[in-house]
Structure formats: C-alpha cells, structure tokens
Write a protein that holds these residues in place. Structure first.
Motif, PDB file in Angstrom:
ATOM      1  N   LYS A 178      38.878  45.667  37.172  1.00 19.69           N
ATOM      2  CA  LYS A 178      37.831  44.673  37.445  1.00 19.69           C
ATOM      3  C   LYS A 178      37.605  43.699  36.294  1.00 19.69           C
ATOM      4  N   GLU A 179      37.724  44.186  35.055  1.00 14.52           N
ATOM      5  CA  GLU A 179      37.483  43.285  33.925  1.00 14.52           C
ATOM      6  C   GLU A 179      38.519  42.166  33.840  1.00 14.52           C
ATOM      7  N   ASN A 180      39.605  42.296  34.597  1.00 12.39           N
ATOM      8  CA  ASN A 180      40.643  41.263  34.586  1.00 12.39           C
ATOM      9  C   ASN A 180      40.732  40.507  35.911  1.00 12.39           C
ATOM     10  N   HIS A 181      39.607  40.441  36.629  1.00 13.82           N
ATOM     11  CA  HIS A 181      39.536  39.637  37.851  1.00 13.82           C
ATOM     12  C   HIS A 181      38.912  38.283  37.512  1.00 13.82           C
ATOM     13  N   LEU A 182      39.730  37.246  37.541  1.00  9.25           N
ATOM     14  CA  LEU A 182      39.233  35.895  37.280  1.00  9.25           C
ATOM     15  C   LEU A 182      38.693  35.294  38.570  1.00  9.25           C
ATOM     16  N   LYS A 183      37.579  34.592  38.463  1.00  7.30           N
ATOM     17  CA  LYS A 183      36.981  33.974  39.647  1.00  7.30           C
ATOM     18  C   LYS A 183      37.632  32.636  39.993  1.00  7.30           C
ATOM     19  N   ILE A 184      38.363  32.090  39.048  1.00 10.05           N
ATOM     20  CA  ILE A 184      39.007  30.794  39.261  1.00 10.05           C
ATOM     21  C   ILE A 184      40.397  30.972  39.851  1.00 10.05           C
ATOM     22  N   ALA A 185      40.966  29.890  40.337  1.00 11.46           N
ATOM     23  CA  ALA A 185      42.342  29.902  40.847  1.00 11.46           C
ATOM     24  C   ALA A 185      43.298  29.561  39.710  1.00 11.46           C
ATOM     25  N   VAL A 186      44.308  30.383  39.533  1.00 11.83           N
ATOM     26  CA  VAL A 186      45.360  30.109  38.549  1.00 11.83           C
ATOM     27  C   VAL A 186      46.590  29.624  39.321  1.00 11.83           C
ATOM     28  N   ASN A 187      46.680  28.309  39.463  1.00 13.40           N
ATOM     29  CA  ASN A 187      47.773  27.706  40.230  1.00 13.40           C
ATOM     30  C   ASN A 187      48.989  27.497  39.338  1.00 13.40           C
TER      31      ASN A 187
END
Length: 197
Positions: A178-187
C-alpha cells in the motif's frame, strides 16, 4: 558581437536538442534490448509488447532517506507464496508538480548472493493499472550504487511488468504494498501486454 551572440544561441539550442535526442535514443535502445532479451516472452509473442511514448519528464531525481533497522517482512505474491523483503529506504520526489513518496526494498534472498547483494527493488502501482498498464503493478530496479549524495535518479520510462503479466503460472511476483500505491497516472514505461494469458 551580434554574430557571436547568434552563434552562441545556435550552439546552445543545437546541444540541447542533441541531448534530448540522445536521451530518447538511449531509451529506445534500452526498450529494444528489453524486448529482445526477455526471458519469458519469446518468438512471435514479442510483437505484443507495448510501451508508453518515451517522456523525459518521467525521469526525476528523488531524495533518498535510509530506513534504519527495518525488519524483514513477508511480501505477498501472485502465487500466494511470500518473499522476505525489508524497506531499505524512502524516495521522495516531485512528478509533474506533485509530491510523491515510495519505499525501496531489499530482498533477503538476493542479499545472500554476492552478485545481487546491491540489488534494490521498487514495486509500485498507479492510476494506469488495469487500464493502460498491468493491473497488479509494475517494477523498477535499482542498485545501492545508484544512491549518490543522498539522491537517486528514477526513470519511470524503464518501468516494467512482472513475469505474471505474460503467464498465469510458474512465477511468484511480489505485489506492490500500500505504501507504494501512487494516486497519479504514470504514463511511462511498459503498458499492458497486448495478448491475454
């Protein structure tokens, strides 16, 4: 004087353009070799690899903070088995103006092998998962030697899928915590494999 200034400006623009071009060229070569040398996807199936366009804005410098006395933790994997990792440190960076933070991990198994003892593991999820990229998440590889004066260069253009993205059985792929779940999109980096397994 004007001629000198014009030449200087032209040279600056030319060098800048060449540097950007060289970066894209190096990433294109990296991805080409990634596909060519892939250990799971072979033969005609290589045509199903997909990648986001190379975007240098996804290459960022992160501040590194060491995690002292981090305990070994059982990481869940795709197969239901667990693997032992510990948080080696934290990476703090800005991505498109937004503050981000990711944990980077050390593998207990690899730490015992001399050739991989400096290996660090960065699994992550982002808002593209299940849409443009593999649903479970993607990985980046680092080494302890990549940490220089308290910083690390992260290049999300090199983000890749776990082997479980291509085959249903035979591999135990760590699931990003969970600590490595980014809320942004990494395109950036590898997209969803274009053939179902």
């Amino acid at each position: 004087m004007k001629q000198f200034l014009f030449y200087g400006l032209f040279l600056f623009v030319a060098v800048t353009a060449q540097a950007q071009h060289s970066y894209k060229d190096s990433l294109d070569l990296f991805l080409e070799n990634y596909v060519k040398d892939h250990q799971v996807v072979t033969g005609a199936d290589k045509q199903y690899f997909r990648f986001f366009p190379v975007d240098e804005t996804y290459r960022v410098t992160a501040r590194f903070r060491k995690e002292e006395n981090s305990p070994w933790t059982a990481f869940p994997t795709s197969s239901g088995k667990t693997k032992q990792y510990r948080i080696y440190g934290w990476l703090e960076f800005k991505l498109h103006g937004s503050d981000q933070k990711l944990a980077v991990y050390q593998s207990q198994f690899l730490l015992q092998q001399k050739e991989y003892s400096d290996y660090l593991f960065l699994p992550f999820k982002d808002a593209t998962n299940g849409k443009d990229s593999y649903q479970t998440g993607r990985y980046l590889d680092l080494k302890t030697s990549d940490i220089k004066e308290g910083t690390v260069v992260l290049d999300f253009n090199k983000a890749y899928n776990p082997y479980c993205a291509y085959v249903s059985t035979g591999y135990s792929c760590p699931v990003p915590p969970k600590e490595n779940h980014l809320k942004i999109a990494v395109n950036a980096g590898e997209k969803q494999f274009a053939r179902e397994h």
